[in-house]
Structures are given as structure tokens and as C-alpha cells.
Write an enzyme that holds these catalytic residues in place. Structure first.
Site, PDB file in Angstrom:
ATOM      1  N   TYR A 100      22.251  38.014 -37.582  1.00 62.96           N
ATOM      2  CA  TYR A 100      21.553  36.764 -37.267  1.00 62.96           C
ATOM      3  C   TYR A 100      22.182  35.573 -37.978  1.00 62.96           C
ATOM      4  O   TYR A 100      21.999  34.442 -37.564  1.00 62.96           O
ATOM      5  CB  TYR A 100      20.082  36.839 -37.675  1.00 62.96           C
ATOM      6  CG  TYR A 100      19.285  37.772 -36.816  1.00 62.96           C
ATOM      7  CD1 TYR A 100      18.736  37.338 -35.611  1.00 62.96           C
ATOM      8  CD2 TYR A 100      19.098  39.089 -37.185  1.00 62.96           C
ATOM      9  CE1 TYR A 100      18.022  38.197 -34.813  1.00 62.96           C
ATOM     10  CE2 TYR A 100      18.380  39.957 -36.394  1.00 62.96           C
ATOM     11  CZ  TYR A 100      17.844  39.503 -35.206  1.00 62.96           C
ATOM     12  OH  TYR A 100      17.143  40.360 -34.411  1.00 62.96           O
ATOM     13  N   TYR A 101      22.897  35.817 -39.067  1.00 61.81           N
ATOM     14  CA  TYR A 101      23.466  34.733 -39.854  1.00 61.81           C
ATOM     15  C   TYR A 101      24.754  34.232 -39.208  1.00 61.81           C
ATOM     16  O   TYR A 101      25.865  34.489 -39.667  1.00 61.81           O
ATOM     17  CB  TYR A 101      23.727  35.172 -41.286  1.00 61.81           C
ATOM     18  CG  TYR A 101      22.517  35.667 -42.038  1.00 61.81           C
ATOM     19  CD1 TYR A 101      21.222  35.405 -41.597  1.00 61.81           C
ATOM     20  CD2 TYR A 101      22.658  36.405 -43.200  1.00 61.81           C
ATOM     21  CE1 TYR A 101      20.118  35.856 -42.288  1.00 61.81           C
ATOM     22  CE2 TYR A 101      21.565  36.856 -43.908  1.00 61.81           C
ATOM     23  CZ  TYR A 101      20.301  36.585 -43.446  1.00 61.81           C
ATOM     24  OH  TYR A 101      19.220  37.044 -44.138  1.00 61.81           O
ATOM     25  N   ALA A 102      24.593  33.523 -38.125  1.00 64.34           N
ATOM     26  CA  ALA A 102      25.731  32.978 -37.385  1.00 64.34           C
ATOM     27  C   ALA A 102      25.305  31.657 -36.759  1.00 64.34           C
ATOM     28  O   ALA A 102      24.170  31.510 -36.314  1.00 64.34           O
ATOM     29  CB  ALA A 102      26.176  33.954 -36.301  1.00 64.34           C
ATOM     30  N   ALA A 150      28.435  35.130 -40.751  1.00 70.68           N
ATOM     31  CA  ALA A 150      28.514  35.578 -42.141  1.00 70.68           C
ATOM     32  C   ALA A 150      29.264  36.900 -42.249  1.00 70.68           C
ATOM     33  O   ALA A 150      30.069  37.089 -43.164  1.00 70.68           O
ATOM     34  CB  ALA A 150      27.116  35.702 -42.735  1.00 70.68           C
TER      35      ALA A 150
END
Length: 105
Positions: A58-60, A66
Site C-alpha cells: 500500500y505504501y506507494a 516503498a
């Protein structure tokens, strides 16, 4: 930094202080460091003794993920490095339910 360790899952020794990779991409909103700075931050965290990094697919944001930054900065990974992540996310609101992320970007 403290050398204190605990056994994640009962047998995986990790430092009590880890690194959360969420803001390397500015996700979900806000500024992010430039790529060179993000890579340097990850490398420095490991140099200082961090041996577990919290990440997620999700860290995009805006084509920056990420997980890709972690790979670029740290591969080949140190033997004691542990990458931890999340599976699925419950999104609340008008369209509550489980959400599967799309590809980075």
C-alpha cells in the site's frame, strides 16, 4: 541505539526499534524525500542497527513504491534483516469492505 531484542513469532530475533517505511513515498499524503535521500535513510537505519523494516504494498504513490526503495537500498539483504508487512486492509466509509491494492502508482 538500544541492542535490546525480542523474539518475533517466538524465534525470530528483532530489535525493539524498527523502521516504518510508509513516509518514504509520501503515502497516503504529504511530502516524500527524493529517491537518493530515501535510499540513504534506509541504508543508515540498517547501519545504526535496525534489523526490521515495516512495509506494505500500500505504501506507494505517484509511481514510487516503498518495497522497491527497500530493494534498491538494501539488496542483497543482510542475513538478520526482517521485512514485515500487512495483508489486506479494511477500508471504512461509504464503500466499506476489504480492499486489494492495485499496482504501485
Amino acid at each position: 541505539m538500544s541492542d535490546a531484542r525480542w523474539a518475533m513469532g517466538g524465534d525470530l530475533p528483532v530489535g525493539r526499534i524498527g523502521y516504518g517505511a510508509m513516509k518514504l513515498t509520501g503515502w497516503p499524503r504529504g511530502d516524500r524525500p527524493d529517491r537518493d535521500t530515501a535510499l540513504a535513510v534506509l541504508r543508515r537505519a540498517v547501519e545504526l542497527g535496525v534489523n526490521h523494516i515495516d512495509t506494505s504494498n500500500y505504501y506507494a504513490r505517484d509511481g514510487v513504491a516503498a518495497n522497491e526503495l527497500i530493494r534498491a537500498a538494501l539488496h542483497p539483504y543482510p542475513d538478520d534483516l526482517v521485512l514485515v508487512t500487512k495483508v489486506g486492509a479494511l477500508v471504512e466509509g461509504r464503500t466499506s469492505g476489504w480492499h486489494r491494492p492495485s499496482s504501485a502508482g
